[in-house]
Design a protein around this motif. Structure first.
Motif, PDB file in Angstrom:
ATOM      1  N   GLN A 195       0.826  -1.212   0.000  1.00  0.00           N
ATOM      2  CA  GLN A 195       0.000   0.000   0.000  1.00  0.00           C
ATOM      3  C   GLN A 195       0.863   1.266   0.000  1.00  0.00           C
ATOM      4  O   GLN A 195       0.564   2.224  -0.710  1.00  0.00           O
ATOM      5  CB  GLN A 195      -0.952  -0.005   1.208  1.00  0.00           C
ATOM      6  CG  GLN A 195      -2.030  -1.070   1.139  1.00  0.00           C
ATOM      7  CD  GLN A 195      -2.864  -0.991  -0.129  1.00  0.00           C
ATOM      8  OE1 GLN A 195      -3.084   0.094  -0.672  1.00  0.00           O
ATOM      9  NE2 GLN A 195      -3.341  -2.133  -0.607  1.00  0.00           N
ATOM     10  N   ARG A 196       1.925   1.260   0.786  1.00  0.00           N
ATOM     11  CA  ARG A 196       2.823   2.411   0.811  1.00  0.00           C
ATOM     12  C   ARG A 196       3.572   2.533  -0.517  1.00  0.00           C
ATOM     13  O   ARG A 196       3.745   3.633  -1.048  1.00  0.00           O
ATOM     14  CB  ARG A 196       3.813   2.266   1.981  1.00  0.00           C
ATOM     15  CG  ARG A 196       4.958   3.280   1.975  1.00  0.00           C
ATOM     16  CD  ARG A 196       4.459   4.728   2.070  1.00  0.00           C
ATOM     17  NE  ARG A 196       5.527   5.672   1.800  1.00  0.00           N
ATOM     18  CZ  ARG A 196       6.396   6.090   2.724  1.00  0.00           C
ATOM     19  NH1 ARG A 196       6.320   5.658   3.973  1.00  0.00           N
ATOM     20  NH2 ARG A 196       7.327   6.962   2.399  1.00  0.00           N
ATOM     21  N   TYR A 199       1.226   3.904  -3.073  1.00  0.00           N
ATOM     22  CA  TYR A 199       1.010   5.332  -2.796  1.00  0.00           C
ATOM     23  C   TYR A 199       2.189   6.160  -3.321  1.00  0.00           C
ATOM     24  O   TYR A 199       1.999   7.218  -3.919  1.00  0.00           O
ATOM     25  CB  TYR A 199       0.835   5.539  -1.287  1.00  0.00           C
ATOM     26  CG  TYR A 199       0.544   6.970  -0.890  1.00  0.00           C
ATOM     27  CD1 TYR A 199      -0.755   7.478  -0.964  1.00  0.00           C
ATOM     28  CD2 TYR A 199       1.561   7.812  -0.443  1.00  0.00           C
ATOM     29  CE1 TYR A 199      -1.033   8.790  -0.594  1.00  0.00           C
ATOM     30  CE2 TYR A 199       1.302   9.122  -0.088  1.00  0.00           C
ATOM     31  CZ  TYR A 199       0.006   9.604  -0.165  1.00  0.00           C
ATOM     32  OH  TYR A 199      -0.259  10.909   0.188  1.00  0.00           O
ATOM     33  N   HIS A 202       2.114   6.434  -7.123  1.00  0.00           N
ATOM     34  CA  HIS A 202       1.109   7.398  -7.574  1.00  0.00           C
ATOM     35  C   HIS A 202       1.609   8.834  -7.385  1.00  0.00           C
ATOM     36  O   HIS A 202       1.524   9.650  -8.305  1.00  0.00           O
ATOM     37  CB  HIS A 202      -0.192   7.179  -6.796  1.00  0.00           C
ATOM     38  CG  HIS A 202      -1.338   7.988  -7.321  1.00  0.00           C
ATOM     39  ND1 HIS A 202      -2.036   7.631  -8.462  1.00  0.00           N
ATOM     40  CD2 HIS A 202      -1.914   9.142  -6.873  1.00  0.00           C
ATOM     41  CE1 HIS A 202      -2.984   8.525  -8.689  1.00  0.00           C
ATOM     42  NE2 HIS A 202      -2.935   9.454  -7.740  1.00  0.00           N
ATOM     43  N   ASN A 203       2.103   9.116  -6.200  1.00  0.00           N
ATOM     44  CA  ASN A 203       2.536  10.475  -5.866  1.00  0.00           C
ATOM     45  C   ASN A 203       3.806  10.897  -6.612  1.00  0.00           C
ATOM     46  O   ASN A 203       3.864  11.942  -7.257  1.00  0.00           O
ATOM     47  CB  ASN A 203       2.789  10.595  -4.367  1.00  0.00           C
ATOM     48  CG  ASN A 203       1.524  10.989  -3.614  1.00  0.00           C
ATOM     49  OD1 ASN A 203       0.435  10.944  -4.175  1.00  0.00           O
ATOM     50  ND2 ASN A 203       1.677  11.350  -2.371  1.00  0.00           N
ATOM     51  N   ILE A 388      -5.505   2.948  -4.278  1.00  0.00           N
ATOM     52  CA  ILE A 388      -5.487   3.737  -3.027  1.00  0.00           C
ATOM     53  C   ILE A 388      -6.896   3.857  -2.466  1.00  0.00           C
ATOM     54  O   ILE A 388      -7.137   3.646  -1.267  1.00  0.00           O
ATOM     55  CB  ILE A 388      -4.878   5.130  -3.267  1.00  0.00           C
ATOM     56  CG1 ILE A 388      -3.378   5.022  -3.568  1.00  0.00           C
ATOM     57  CG2 ILE A 388      -5.097   6.046  -2.045  1.00  0.00           C
ATOM     58  CD1 ILE A 388      -2.744   6.314  -4.052  1.00  0.00           C
TER      59      ILE A 388
END
Length: 398
Positions: A195-196, A199, A202-203, A388
């Motif tokens: 998940q991290r 993330y 994506h960022n 997300i």
């Protein structure tokens, strides 16, 4: 149903600015709404990036020839050979690379055709294979309008507008509260939990590709919406389309266009019985007015245009961009117009390059590879963004 509602809404956090809060909500809603179309646009953009290279590869036995040590066939000789077999040469494309064939267009039995020509052997190599060309026609149709005509065009246009907003809102959400958190936003933690890691993808990837993706999106909107085209032209120093139609006088573009049309009509009448100068002479003259080696396209006079049109793709600039210079000659070989790319105003330069700027062809293979990578990352953004949100939804569900 309540879980879905909760996953789509949250209360403003302590010390969170109203702007970031509303940007978060807007980014989520608009992202979910446009994600599928944005994904399709980016995938088809990736596929279309290498169109010319793939078509050339599928026609490699015709595109690439063995450079001979003898003389090269002149355009005039090619024209004569085609005439003997009932073909009228209408256009010829002469490459810079020695190992590439000429591309010829001609009329045969009132049908327009095209094919490759070996300039060392004088052999007609035939038309291009249609398989890869048809595939990319379908890809382009999906990219432009989802194969749904004008309705699809409007859906694509609206989704691309949303994508532009997502890029801007994503940047606002990415901005760290403090400078010490900047490194975290610029790097991906490769050994983190999924998940991290997702993330970060994506960022961080969204941040690094933001400018190029935004530029690709805007140049796409330039083709779709007249008001976007108008806004860009005005911002680059051009005249509004609505203002141009109202104005008249010496600098009126429509007046100039009409004058040019009348001049061409007079040329047709005056030079009707004159012998047409040879294509070899036109090529020689074009090298005098544009003294550099480049891919050269020569279009022959026709019913609509009584002039030879010569376009040379100038790459002699700092970035090696492919910039078109155009000159025209009448049937007798007199220079009629000369339009150098760098002499045009900024708005007309952008208009001339809108398509290669959008597709990445502007600097050849290096920019195509860059656009491919950026478009590939663009494909990942709706996917990582959805994951997300889905993780948030799954947590609330349990």
């Amino acid at each position: 149903m309540n879980v879905i509602k909760k996953s789509l809404f949250r209360k403003r956090r302590k010390n969170e600015s109203r702007i970031k809060y509303w940007m978060w909500l807007s980014h989520l809603y608009i992202g979910l709404l446009s994600s599928v179309i944005v994904f399709i646009m980016c995938v088809t953009g990736c596929l279309y990036s290498f169109r010319n290279q793939i078509i050339n590869f599928s026609n490699k036995e015709k595109v690439y020839v063995e450079a001979g040590s003898g003389s090269v066939w002149k355009p005039g000789q090619i024209q004569e050979k085609l005439l003997k077999s009932g073909k009228e040469l209408t256009r010829i494309l002469i490459p810079v690379k020695k190992n590439e064939s000429y591309v010829i267009s001609y009329r045969e039995n009132n049908i327009d055709r095209s094919g490759y020509f070996n300039p060392y052997t004088g052999e007609e190599l035939g038309p291009p294979n249609t398989g890869s060309g048809r595939f990319f026609e379908v890809v382009l149709d999906i990219h432009r309008n989802l194969m749904m005509g004008n309705v699809g065009r409007q859906i694509v246009g609206a989704s691309v507008l949303m994508f532009c907003f997502l890029l801007i809102s994503g940047l606002i959400l990415w901005l760290p509260k403090k400078l010490k958190f900047l490194k975290q936003g610029l790097s991906i933690k490769w050994n983190a939990r999924f998940q991290r890691f997702n993330y970060d993808l994506h960022n961080t990837l969204g941040f690094y590709t933001l400018l190029v993706l935004f530029f690709i999106a805007v140049t796409g909107l330039y083709v779709t919406y007249p008001w976007v085209k108008n806004a860009i032209v005005i911002s680059l120093g051009g005249e509004s389309i609505s203002n141009i139609s109202k104005e008249s006088g010496e600098d009126d573009p429509f007046g100039n266009l009409l004058g040019d049309m009348l001049e061409k009509q007079n040329e047709k009448k005056q030079l009707k019985d004159e012998d047409q100068v040879s294509i070899d002479k036109i090529l020689e003259l074009s090298h005098q007015y544009l003294p550099y080696n480049a891919v050269t396209s020569i279009e022959f006079p026709n019913k609509e245009n009584p002039r030879y049109v010569v376009i040379k793709t100038n790459t002699e600039n700092f970035l090696g961009m492919m910039l078109p210079d155009e000159i025209t000659f009448d049937k007798k070989g007199n220079l009629k117009t000369k339009e150098l790319f760098f002499d045009k105003p900024l708005n007309k330069q952008f208009t001339a390059l809108a398509k290669p700027l959008h597709t990445g062809e502007i600097m050849g293979l290096p920019s195509i590879i860059l656009y491919f990578i950026v478009s590939l990352i663009g494909c990942s953004l709706p996917v990582t963004g959805f994951i997300i949100w889905w993780h948030r939804y799954s947590k609330m569900k349990t």
